[in-house]
Every structure is written in C-alpha cells, then in structure tokens.
Design an enzyme around this catalytic site. Structure first.
Site, PDB file in Angstrom:
ATOM      1  N   TYR A  32       0.861  -1.191   0.000  1.00  0.00           N
ATOM      2  CA  TYR A  32       0.000   0.000   0.000  1.00  0.00           C
ATOM      3  C   TYR A  32       0.893   1.236   0.000  1.00  0.00           C
ATOM      4  O   TYR A  32       0.862   2.074   0.899  1.00  0.00           O
ATOM      5  CB  TYR A  32      -0.973  -0.011   1.193  1.00  0.00           C
ATOM      6  N   HIS A  37       7.456   4.931   1.322  1.00  0.00           N
ATOM      7  CA  HIS A  37       8.007   3.716   0.708  1.00  0.00           C
ATOM      8  C   HIS A  37       8.851   4.066  -0.524  1.00  0.00           C
ATOM      9  O   HIS A  37       9.931   3.517  -0.726  1.00  0.00           O
ATOM     10  CB  HIS A  37       6.870   2.791   0.244  1.00  0.00           C
ATOM     11  N   ASP A 150       9.395   4.210  11.706  1.00  0.00           N
ATOM     12  CA  ASP A 150       9.298   3.087  12.641  1.00  0.00           C
ATOM     13  C   ASP A 150      10.634   2.997  13.382  1.00  0.00           C
ATOM     14  O   ASP A 150      11.428   2.084  13.163  1.00  0.00           O
ATOM     15  CB  ASP A 150       8.979   1.803  11.880  1.00  0.00           C
ATOM     16  N   GLN A 153      11.662  -0.124  15.374  1.00  0.00           N
ATOM     17  CA  GLN A 153      11.938  -1.229  14.447  1.00  0.00           C
ATOM     18  C   GLN A 153      13.340  -1.076  13.848  1.00  0.00           C
ATOM     19  O   GLN A 153      14.116  -2.041  13.801  1.00  0.00           O
ATOM     20  CB  GLN A 153      10.879  -1.227  13.342  1.00  0.00           C
TER      21      GLN A 153
HETATM   22  P1  AMP Z   1       5.481  -0.618   6.141  1.00  0.00           P
HETATM   23  O1  AMP Z   1       5.022  -0.992   4.784  1.00  0.00           O
HETATM   24  O2  AMP Z   1       4.571   0.327   6.851  1.00  0.00           O
HETATM   25  O3  AMP Z   1       5.887  -1.812   6.982  1.00  0.00           O
HETATM   26  O4  AMP Z   1       6.828   0.220   5.953  1.00  0.00           O
HETATM   27  C1  AMP Z   1       7.892  -0.278   5.196  1.00  0.00           C
HETATM   28  C2  AMP Z   1       9.097   0.616   5.390  1.00  0.00           C
HETATM   29  O5  AMP Z   1       8.770   1.952   5.009  1.00  0.00           O
HETATM   30  C3  AMP Z   1       9.575   0.679   6.850  1.00  0.00           C
HETATM   31  O6  AMP Z   1      10.994   0.683   6.885  1.00  0.00           O
HETATM   32  C4  AMP Z   1       9.018   1.983   7.326  1.00  0.00           C
HETATM   33  O7  AMP Z   1       9.761   2.575   8.372  1.00  0.00           O
HETATM   34  C5  AMP Z   1       9.111   2.823   6.072  1.00  0.00           C
HETATM   35  N1  AMP Z   1       8.167   3.945   6.138  1.00  0.00           N
HETATM   36  C6  AMP Z   1       6.837   3.892   6.352  1.00  0.00           C
HETATM   37  N2  AMP Z   1       6.317   5.133   6.400  1.00  0.00           N
HETATM   38  C7  AMP Z   1       7.342   5.993   6.223  1.00  0.00           C
HETATM   39  C8  AMP Z   1       7.465   7.408   6.166  1.00  0.00           C
HETATM   40  N3  AMP Z   1       6.419   8.206   6.321  1.00  0.00           N
HETATM   41  N4  AMP Z   1       8.692   7.937   5.959  1.00  0.00           N
HETATM   42  C9  AMP Z   1       9.777   7.140   5.809  1.00  0.00           C
HETATM   43  N5  AMP Z   1       9.727   5.798   5.843  1.00  0.00           N
HETATM   44  C10 AMP Z   1       8.536   5.230   6.047  1.00  0.00           C
END
Ligand code: AMP
Length: 285
Positions: A32, A37, A150, A153
C-alpha cells in the site's frame, strides 16, 4: 520489473544479478505504497545496482484483534508505483511461501524491542525480527533500507544485525511527511476526514514537547505528561505512550539524555506512531 512469489525465484534472480558484480539492496514493506516507501526505493537504487522490494503483510507481527485482515492492500497500484521507481525485483509471497506448517523458530531481541510499542504490542517485534531475518536469508542483500518513521523497528534491526553478525548494511531513511506534518502511513486511510484534519497535531505537539525538553532542568516526567495531555486534547485521540528515549530505545529520566521523543496515538480506527529527534547540541535535527 520482475515479480516473483517464492524464495527460490528470488534466489535465482538475485544470484544472476550478483554474478554480474552488482550490489543488492532490499526494501522490506507491507505494501500500500506511499511517498515514504517510494523514498526508500529511491535510496536503495542510489546505493545499490539491483533493488529488491518485498511486499508481505506478515501475519506473525500482528497480535490478536489487530488489523491483519483489514490492512490496506492494492497490489496493482503497488506494482505500478514500484515499476515507476525502477525497482528490479518485487517479492510478493503468500504467507504459505514464507511459513511452513508448524513453523516454531523465532528471532527475539530482548532489550531495544521491550519498551514503547513492544509493551503495547506483545509479540510484534518478535514477528518483525523473524520475518526480516528470513528476508535477509532469502535475498542476502548487501544493504537494506528502513524508515525512521518506525524508529524502534529500525533500532531493533540494527541491534539484531550487530548481535547476530548478519552481513548487511542497514541504512536509515528520513521520515516523509504530509505538508501539514502528519507522517505518511498506510494506516492513515483509516482516518475519517475529521480525524485526518486533527492528526497533524500529534506531530506538532511532539515537536513542542521536544522543544520543552531542550535545555530543561529536572525530570522528563512532567514534560511527557504535558505533551500527552496536549495531544489528547488537540486530536481527540487516546495516547498509548509518549516516551523520552536514548539511541537504544531505553527510557531516560534526565532531559539531557533524551535523543528522541516517541509516541503512539489511537485515533479512531488508526494507531498512529511518530517520533521527533533531539540533536546532540540540544537542537532539533
Ligand atoms: P510498512 O510498509 O509500513 O511496513 O513500511 C515499510 C518501510 O517503510 C519501513 O521501513 C518503514 O519505516 C518505512 N516507512 C513507512 N512510512 C514511512 C514514512 N512516512 N517515511 C519514511 N519511511 C517510512
């Protein structure tokens, strides 16, 4: 961009790229896609010659009653966006391709992951550490990119890589925000228009709290209490936590030891997380 569904296909594609002498970059995601991302994908492309993105809504990092079933998904749109960013390989497995029946082995970090989200989401970081280890073993990347959004994480993965001698370089990417300050998140779609309008006050209040922390004397407890109260009043949400932590995600009691102000907020159906970094010289950076 090639799309594959099984670890075996990933290994085939990656070893062909590696035999050409190319550095492999990995961006783990749950799909998504939004600008956050995409910024990670761009960074991976800058830092490596072959960019692998994994898209997997990992069941082991969701607790009972959490949003695994309703987590937003739009595979066709994700395909289009990743393709446009020049991603070389999209790994989108079904759960059955990642977890054998009766899988009973987990990776567990026992310090960085204990507080903050680890407290309110028991088992979450065990699921994260396990799936990321599996992805590292499947892709064998030279580097992997994680977002500062995150924060816990990211720090947990860094600790795990150090402790287990995993041969991968971890790169941290800055938080991408909406113009009004709200950190981009796939879960923002859960917000009603009224909640969406109030949501940026979460970040603004964290910034205020971080400013109060800078140069403050005494204990951090009062600043955290005031920040939490302001967030609830201004957003109409319910605070899960607001914490002052050091680089190892341990709670600190003296303002001068605080490196990040981190928080989680229940707002309508969404649980939002955010953090603000406090610079070494006491300035925000
Ligand atoms: P997710 O799909 O939410 O698990 O995120 C995948 C990766 O994208 C993780 O490393 C998150 O920290 C990073 N991520 C999600 N949202 C953001 C954002 N707003 N800014 C920077 N990185 C992000």
């Amino acid at each position: 961009m090639k799309v594959v569904r099984t670890p075996g296909e990933v290994r085939e594609q990656v070893s062909a790229a590696r035999s050409r002498g190319t550095a492999i970059g990995l961006v783990p995601t749950m799909g998504y896609f939004h600008e956050g991302h995409l910024s990670l994908m761009r960074l991976a492309r800058q830092e490596s010659g072959f960019c692998v993105v994994s898209l997997f809504v990992n069941p082991t990092q969701f607790g009972p009653g959490e949003d695994l079933a309703s987590y937003p998904r739009d595979f066709d749109r994700d395909l289009e966006l990743a393709g446009r960013e020049g991603v070389d390989l999209l790994f989108a497995p079904e759960a059955a391709a990642m977890y054998q029946p009766g899988a009973s082995t987990y990776v567990e970090e026992t310090s960085v992951s204990r507080g903050l989200c680890g407290k309110s989401r028991p088992g979450h970081f065990r699921g994260v550490a396990t799936v990321v280890t599996k992805l590292f073993n499947i892709v064998a990347p030279d580097l992997a990119i994680f977002g500062r959004k995150d924060l816990q994480q990211l720090m947990l993965i860094r600790r795990m890589v150090r402790d287990l001698d995993l041969p991968v370089r971890i790169i941290a990417a800055p938080i991408v925000r909406e113009p009004d300050g709200l950190a981009l998140s796939s879960r923002n779609v859960y917000l009603s228009p009224a909640e969406r309008e109030k949501a940026p006050r979460f970040h603004l209040s964290l910034l205020e709290g971080a400013r109060d922390m800078t140069g403050a004397k005494g204990e951090v407890a009062q600043i955290l209490k005031d920040t939490a109260r302001r967030i609830e009043e201004r957003t109409g949400g319910t605070i899960d936590f607001v914490s002052a932590v050091d680089e190892d995600m341990q709670e600190v009691s003296r303002p001068e030891d605080c490196r990040y102000l981190a928080g989680a907020l229940f707002l309508g159906r969404a649980r939002l997380i955010d953090n603000v970094r406090i610079g070494a010289a006491g300035e925000l950076d």
